[in-house]
Design a protein around this motif. Structure first.
Motif, PDB file in Angstrom:
ATOM      1  N   ILE A  95       0.830  -1.202   0.000  1.00 35.03           N
ATOM      2  CA  ILE A  95       0.000   0.000   0.000  1.00 35.03           C
ATOM      3  C   ILE A  95       0.868   1.258   0.000  1.00 35.03           C
ATOM      4  CG2 ILE A  95      -1.847   1.249   1.193  1.00 35.03           C
ATOM      5  CD1 ILE A  95      -2.634  -1.409   2.496  1.00 35.03           C
ATOM      6  N   ILE A 101      -5.705   5.069  -1.785  1.00 33.82           N
ATOM      7  CA  ILE A 101      -6.290   3.778  -1.420  1.00 33.82           C
ATOM      8  C   ILE A 101      -7.753   3.741  -1.851  1.00 33.82           C
ATOM      9  CG2 ILE A 101      -6.971   2.298   0.510  1.00 33.82           C
ATOM     10  CD1 ILE A 101      -4.612   3.476   2.091  1.00 33.82           C
ATOM     11  N   HIS A 103     -10.764   1.722  -0.934  1.00 38.96           N
ATOM     12  CA  HIS A 103     -11.194   0.785   0.111  1.00 38.96           C
ATOM     13  C   HIS A 103     -12.556   0.214  -0.277  1.00 38.96           C
ATOM     14  CE1 HIS A 103     -11.613  -0.050   4.709  1.00 38.96           C
ATOM     15  NE2 HIS A 103     -12.076  -1.037   3.969  1.00 38.96           N
TER      16      HIS A 103
END
Length: 359
Positions: A95, A101, A103
């Protein structure tokens, strides 16, 4: 390249299915069991850009080079991942290499697809992943603080400020405040929770345009902190199979959708990361370049080649609307619509540039 993002989430939330759809690839083994993503799968997708295509047509460009989005499918994380549970720290480190990111949160019911915790609870799922990321950040800061303390003892003045910041950030992390929501700048410490996050609620097909009770919970709690997108990975898989652009638009309209999940991710990613596009256009190629908003002309030139930035003299700037209206560079110049700018010029989204330099 535009930017890269890592898709994270608990096992069996639809990460790999979404990855396959977004990248129009079957690289990820989207199977119904935890940890089916053993190594991070990476795919690149072209960022749709109608302006680039129109500019290329006017210029008669032989090649068209769009910007790209890189997507990394990272293995399903579980509670205890920061301590090596599931597939452990290796995937947390993956990551760190991304800009943002994505999610993915399970917001659909399906008895045939096992939930790792035995129930559909998107808020609990988000908390599990966020907690693991924060625990990993705390461990990282513990190591960095030890090194900084040694430097402070060695009379390193810069280390004292960094030590104070690291200690403050760690204290807030221990209170469940991710680095991105803190006042202290966490940039020097390369933390997981500093990464911008985009929540994707993976819903059933019938809820793709409206969301459902589960996605509503996510919106209510997180929409004031980060973007929350409603996407059905199943529908995205269907969209990925439709090659014809008009047919794809009709399919989306029938479902009550304005754009595909990929387009949502791209637009949201650009906004979240503060990105914009400039172009270089000529008979040989039309090229789209991604830069950060606020960059100056020399910095943008450096995206093409470091020599362009180092020896920057000035730039010729044309707006895309003028280029299309007048029918190309020569006509724009004759109409007096081309601008000459210097080193202080701040790039605008869509600028067509010709950089003059001397090395």
């Amino acid at each position: 390249m535009g930017f890269n993002c890592g898709i994270v989430g608990l096992p069996n939330v639809g990460k790999s299915t979404l990855f396959n759809a977004l990248t129009q690839s079957a690289a990820a083994d989207a199977q119904n069991y935890p940890f089916c993503t053993i190594e991070p799968n990476t795919g690149r997708v072209v960022v749709p850009d109608g302006t680039l295509l129109n500019l290329a047509q006017v210029a008669g460009a032989e090649r068209i080079i769009p910007t790209q989005l890189e997507i990394v499918d990272i293995a399903g994380l579980v509670k205890g991942a920061s301590s090596g549970e599931g597939l452990g720290n290796k995937f947390l480190s993956n990551i760190l290499e991304t800009d943002a990111i994505i999610h993915v949160v399970r917001c659909f019911e399906n008895d045939d697809i096992v939930h790792v915790n035995g129930k559909i609870d998107p808020l609990s799922d988000i908390e599990t992943i966020e907690t693991e990321l924060m625990l990993a950040d705390i461990e990282s800061l513990d190591n960095q603080i030890k090194k900084l303390e040694k430097k402070v003892h060695g009379q390193d003045k810069n280390a004292a400020k960094l030590l104070a910041d690291a200690t403050s950030i760690k204290s807030q992390l221990e209170k469940s405040v991710p680095a991105r929501d803190q006042d202290v700048d966490a940039t020097p410490f390369n933390l997981l929770t500093k990464k911008p996050v985009i929540y994707v609620c993976n819903v059933e097909e019938a809820a793709a345009s409206t969301g459902n009770k589960y996605s509503d919970l996510v919106r209510e709690k997180y929409s004031n902190k980060a973007p929350v997108l409603i996407i059905s990975s199943k529908i995205e898989m269907e969209i990925a199979q439709i090659v014809d652009v008009e047919e794809r638009k009709m399919f989306l309209n029938e479902l009550g959708l304005n754009e595909s999940g990929l387009d949502q991710v791209i637009h949201t990613g650009y906004d979240t990361l503060g990105l914009q596009t400039f172009y270089t256009v000529g008979p040989k190629e039309a090229h789209a370049w991604t830069i950060t908003k606020g960059m100056t002309a020399p910095q943008a030139a450096g995206k093409i080649h470091s020599d362009f930035e180092r020896g920057f003299i000035r730039a010729e700037i044309i707006s895309p609307s003028d280029y299309l209206q007048y029918g190309g560079e020569v006509a724009v110049k004759e109409a007096g619509k081309m601008r000459l700018v210097g080193k202080e010029y701040v790039m605008q989204d869509g600028d067509i540039c010709h950089f003059l330099f001397n090395v």
